[in-house]
Scaffold this active site. Sequence first.
Site, PDB file in Angstrom:
ATOM      1  CD  GLU A 175       2.827  -8.669   5.584  1.00 17.07           C
ATOM      2  OE1 GLU A 175       1.677  -8.197   5.495  1.00 17.07           O
ATOM      3  OE2 GLU A 175       3.661  -8.594   4.658  1.00 17.07           O
TER       4      GLU A 175
ATOM      5  CD1 TRP B  74     -10.805  -2.884   1.092  1.00 21.86           C
ATOM      6  CD2 TRP B  74     -11.211  -2.857  -1.109  1.00 21.86           C
ATOM      7  NE1 TRP B  74     -11.567  -3.993   0.791  1.00 21.86           N
ATOM      8  CE2 TRP B  74     -11.842  -3.994  -0.547  1.00 21.86           C
ATOM      9  CE3 TRP B  74     -11.331  -2.626  -2.476  1.00 21.86           C
ATOM     10  CZ2 TRP B  74     -12.583  -4.898  -1.308  1.00 21.86           C
ATOM     11  CZ3 TRP B  74     -12.074  -3.527  -3.250  1.00 21.86           C
ATOM     12  CH2 TRP B  74     -12.688  -4.644  -2.667  1.00 21.86           C
TER      13      TRP B  74
ATOM     14  CD1 TRP C  20     -15.207   5.820  -8.892  1.00 14.04           C
ATOM     15  CD2 TRP C  20     -14.183   3.940  -9.487  1.00 14.04           C
ATOM     16  NE1 TRP C  20     -13.986   5.820  -8.288  1.00 14.04           N
ATOM     17  CE2 TRP C  20     -13.323   4.666  -8.629  1.00 14.04           C
ATOM     18  CE3 TRP C  20     -13.735   2.714  -9.993  1.00 14.04           C
ATOM     19  CZ2 TRP C  20     -12.058   4.214  -8.260  1.00 14.04           C
ATOM     20  CZ3 TRP C  20     -12.480   2.262  -9.623  1.00 14.04           C
ATOM     21  CH2 TRP C  20     -11.657   2.997  -8.775  1.00 14.04           C
TER      22      TRP C  20
ATOM     23  CD1 TRP D 136     -11.182   3.682  -4.469  1.00 13.44           C
ATOM     24  CD2 TRP D 136     -11.508   3.200  -2.318  1.00 13.44           C
ATOM     25  NE1 TRP D 136     -11.045   4.856  -3.759  1.00 13.44           N
ATOM     26  CE2 TRP D 136     -11.237   4.588  -2.438  1.00 13.44           C
ATOM     27  CE3 TRP D 136     -11.726   2.666  -1.049  1.00 13.44           C
ATOM     28  CZ2 TRP D 136     -11.196   5.449  -1.340  1.00 13.44           C
ATOM     29  CZ3 TRP D 136     -11.696   3.520   0.049  1.00 13.44           C
ATOM     30  CH2 TRP D 136     -11.428   4.890  -0.095  1.00 13.44           C
TER      31      TRP D 136
ATOM     32  CD1 TRP E 112      -0.764  -3.455   5.754  1.00 13.42           C
ATOM     33  CD2 TRP E 112       0.588  -2.126   4.570  1.00 13.42           C
ATOM     34  NE1 TRP E 112      -1.529  -2.835   4.788  1.00 13.42           N
ATOM     35  CE2 TRP E 112      -0.720  -2.014   4.052  1.00 13.42           C
ATOM     36  CE3 TRP E 112       1.612  -1.368   3.989  1.00 13.42           C
ATOM     37  CZ2 TRP E 112      -1.027  -1.171   2.970  1.00 13.42           C
ATOM     38  CZ3 TRP E 112       1.301  -0.536   2.922  1.00 13.42           C
ATOM     39  CH2 TRP E 112       0.001  -0.442   2.426  1.00 13.42           C
TER      40      TRP E 112
ATOM     41  CG  ASN F 261      -3.100  -9.976   2.754  1.00 11.96           C
ATOM     42  OD1 ASN F 261      -3.906  -9.083   2.964  1.00 11.96           O
ATOM     43  ND2 ASN F 261      -1.915  -9.754   2.193  1.00 11.96           N
TER      44      ASN F 261
END
Length: 466
Positions: free
Chosen positions: A269, A376, A300, A353, A272, A335
Amino acid sequence: MASSTLVWLRNDLRIADNPALAAALKNEEPIHAVYVLETDRALRPLGGAAKVWLHESLKALNDALAERGVRLSYREGQSKTVIPEMIREMKAERVYWNRRYDPAGRAHDASLKKGLKADGIAVESFNAALLIEPWDIATKQGTPYGVFTPFWKALRDKLIADPIGRAERHSEIKPPALDFGKPPFWANGILERWAVGEEAAKRVLSGFLDDLLADYPNDRDLPRKRATSEMSPHLRFGEIGPRQIWFAVRHLIASNPSMANAGDKFLSELAWREFSYHLLYHRGDIARHSMQERFDEIEWRSDAKALHAWQKGQTGIPIVDAGMRQLWRTGWMHNRVRMLTASLLTKNLLTDWRKGEQWFWDTLVDADPANNPASWQWVAGSGADAAPYFRIFNPITQGEKFDSRGDYVREWVPELRNLPDKWVHKPWMADVETLDKAELKLGITYPIPIVDLSTSRERALETLKR
């Protein structure tokens, strides 16, 4: 007045493992530190929740710096103007700062550095934010990594530099007064929820490693449990560095091999976060532009009412509303629930987004310039290493799996506290008698879902496929 050194603090609000501060403290001359709340047009302004954390963090750091004879100043304005002004005021001959990695920030710093050097000022920058510099890791073809798993495998084999110790100097001064004004009314939940500063960060890490790491692989997806490290806001402001965390976990694994699986899961993590910063460095502005250009063609939807309902936790989808209310109250969200809230917005509501990313940027205390947009885009499907576009999280089944008794939902959506477990994640499916017993009036005391999950899923799949 004797010459001095200026340390420009940014996302590195700590004493230990702070290369810029350590370099300054090696000199015998006076040291001044400054934090600039930057208003330069090209730079992204800090979000509201992050400002609340920042002010508390600077208060804690102010005392620690004063113990080492370093006077901290706080300024608001354009750093391209403020930093040269500070240099003239302090008669500084040297300026040290730790690097940032977003395109606008790098261009800004490079321009400022060039100008200062032309004026005869010695300028040096350091790495305090990453495990390894983005230019020091690449694929066999010499290109930046665009997929996380091979990046993580390569990172594990890299020699990570040891964190440097606490920078010390015995010339204590009285801490200068820092006036940030009164916190906004909505900040109370944040201030009640979090302990802020370098010492708090160390306590949080120690408590996590001692008490929670062993169960981390199994419990990390359960929002009702306090099972994650909650290090993200401390990392975001640099109250602790990633190398400090990396070596603390490695040391624990070395002394207790049974923790290897849990430790590696946690470090992945951290990796990441690292991967997100490397994406940020090697690409354009990932908070504005899709990493996969074909996603710029998506049509969108524009639904201000639905966006507002999502922001305020009034979608009628319980686990999504719970997450959005947790965010509004505490400046943080679990998360797993971040993924669910993002999926509902980008897939079921087909909302750009970027609108969700901006809301998180303004309301999260850990709103990170790399992690926030990268994550995102992962959910939206447009990221470098994204979930495929056809992956659409079902908030009902996800809620039933990871919050099976509804404890998380009931904590943040008390309107549903009297519902049986069977219906707490789908109250609109309950019969009238059950709703009456729970004193729940759909559309009055709690919203009817603003979108049908099934038909909106099909709409999203068709739109994204096209």
